[in-house]
Design an enzyme around this catalytic site. Structure first.
Site, PDB file in Angstrom:
ATOM      1  NE  ARG A  24     -11.997 -14.184  -3.630  1.00  0.00           N
ATOM      2  CZ  ARG A  24     -11.040 -14.651  -4.432  1.00  0.00           C
ATOM      3  NH1 ARG A  24     -11.270 -15.737  -5.171  1.00  0.00           N
ATOM      4  NH2 ARG A  24      -9.882 -14.052  -4.510  1.00  0.00           N
TER       5      ARG A  24
ATOM      6  CB  SER B 299      -9.607  39.240 -15.132  1.00  0.00           C
ATOM      7  OG  SER B 299      -8.519  38.946 -15.976  1.00  0.00           O
TER       8      SER B 299
ATOM      9  CG  ASN C 165     -12.736 -14.890  -9.025  1.00  0.00           C
ATOM     10  OD1 ASN C 165     -13.880 -15.128  -9.377  1.00  0.00           O
ATOM     11  ND2 ASN C 165     -11.679 -15.475  -9.575  1.00  0.00           N
TER      12      ASN C 165
ATOM     13  CE  LYS D 185     -22.400  21.571 -18.443  1.00  0.00           C
ATOM     14  NZ  LYS D 185     -23.799  21.815 -18.974  1.00  0.00           N
TER      15      LYS D 185
END
Length: 450
Positions: A17, A391, A230, A337
């Site tokens: 299922r 920047s 399920n 990261k």
């Protein structure tokens, strides 16, 4: 409890299922396969053995549980729950202790409940079997636990076989049991498949124990704790239950959640006191947040360590290996990261810092990126204490920016910059007076001529 404990975890079902190539018990809740939630609780109990009964998709399950020290037993044919438990007989041969029977798709059973089951097994009346019951809002077609007196269980009756009086009983069977190891397989060996389904039912051992003059007992727990999965819908419902409980715990432990229903935790999220979490913050696995941190709205945080006083977001992304030291700031549309942002350092706008180390007090201007990947290798960028990165700068790794250095806006830096130096890489500004006026007049004339 002095007797050793073993857990038999049933995980042989196909889970059709779920409509998935991933084994049912490996679908995650809070970022961790639900089977491993259960194994964590078993290990916290101090169990000496864990035997996972596998069947369809066994390779997937074995690959996950074997590194954790769990054993596996193979159920080649699906012949009922009693037959499934019986597959662990060889693995547990000679085991003298207590056995918990659990289900891999019922992942939220707590260590405390497992302990209560085992403790009841060692009660004064020495029951052969302890069954875990619950009272759902809608008993529906669950099997009923028929209690004779106190917590003495006289029988388990399936709904389809129950009388109207038995169907009126609200105490239902979760399927979880604690059984003395000396009794379990002796009882199972006497279970037959003489029923309409032709299967060996685990529940039959209750009747066998009673028939032997032994005691079968029941203890109760909440319905959420024994909820099974399920389907994808049931998985989502259980995730929601887990998240609701985790949010409540976070607030009890001293965190402020502005809109609790919008915050999503991972299974291992660690929060300090006086942490403020704004709406729509999502935690992946591996996050530790210290005291006094503010996590602003719509931030995604995974595999990160955030020290006290830091601020993250809004709209920030912290990926694995991100470390924010005390009082540092990560602002909107900033991604880290495998990068360390030093004490008091700031990266407040539109920045990517990958494979980088940023010194204390440094300021990273909007639009700055560390160019850490050349298509083959990852390289590191080191930015010194108090450095100022103008920047829209690109720092091409491997490169080091010295303490106190200044990088002019719009620069592409490919070589190391000494401490307190200025580095600027941009062309001369060319100015032509009146050029724009002439350009507009020429374009208007061309357009009119068409």
């Amino acid at each position: 409890m002095t007797a050793p404990i073993a857990a038999i975890i049933l995980a042989a079902g196909k889970g059709t299922r779920m409509k998935s190539d991933t084994h049912k018990v490996l679908h995650p809740i809070a970022g961790r396969p639900m089977l491993l939630h259960l194994i964590d609780s078993v290990k916290a109990l101090g169990a000496a053995r864990e035997v996972v009964v596998v069947g369809a998709g066994r390779e997937q399950v074995e690959a996950v549980v074997t590194p954790l020290g769990a054993e596996t037993a193979h159920q080649a044919e699906q012949l009922g729950t009693g037959h499934a438990v019986l597959q662990a007989k060889t693995a547990l041969a000679g085991f003298e202790g207590d056995v918990l029977i659990l289900y891999g798709d019922v992942p939220l059973v707590t260590t405390a409940t497992m302990r209560r089951m085992v403790e009841r097994l060692h009660g004064p009346d020495s029951p052969a079997v302890v069954v875990l019951g619950f009272r759902p809002a809608d008993p529906g077609a669950y099997g009923r636990l028929i209690v004779a007196s106190g917590d003495r269980l006289s029988k388990i009756v399936e709904y389809k076989d129950a009388s109207p009086e038995e169907r009126a009983v609200t105490l239902c069977n979760s399927g979880l049991m604690a059984v003395r190891g000396a009794d379990l397989f002796a009882l199972l060996d006497r279970v037959t498949s003489d029923n309409a389904a032709g299967e060996y039912y685990l529940t039959d051992i209750v009747g066998l124990a009673n028939g032997d003059g032994r005691v079968a007992a029941v203890i109760e727990t909440g319905a959420t704790e024994v909820a099974g999965v399920n389907s994808r819908g049931e998985l989502a419902a259980l995730e929601a239950e887990w998240q609701q409980a985790r949010r409540a715990r976070a607030m009890v432990e001293g965190a402020t959640l502005i809109a609790p229903e919008t915050v999503w935790f991972a299974h291992d999220t660690v929060l300090g006191r006086d942490v403020t979490i704004e709406p729509n913050v999502v935690f992946g696995p591996g996050v530790t947040v210290a005291d006094g941190v503010t996590l602003r709205a719509f931030s995604h945080i995974e595999g990160a360590t955030i020290a006290s006083g830091a601020t993250v977001g809004p709209f920030a992304r912290l990926r694995p290996g991100a470390v924010l030291e005390a009082d540092s700031h990560v602002g909107n549309f900033v991604e880290l990261k495998n990068a360390v942002l030093g004490k008091g350092a700031k990266a407040n706008h539109l920045t990517y810092l990958g494979d980088a180390s940023v010194g204390a007090g440094a300021n990273i201007g909007a639009g700055t990126i560390t160019c850490n990947y050349n298509g083959f290798l990852k390289r590191k960028t080191v930015i010194g204490e108090g450095a100022f990165i103008g920047s829209n700068s690109a720092l091409v790794a491997p490169v080091a920016i010295g303490d106190g250095a200044i990088i002019g806006a719009g620069s592409v830096i490919t070589r190391d910059v000494e401490p307190d130096a200025l580095a600027v890489t941009r062309p001369e500004t060319l100015k032509k007076q009146g050029w724009a006026t002439t350009f507009r007049a020429t374009m208007k004339a061309r357009k009119a001529a068409k």
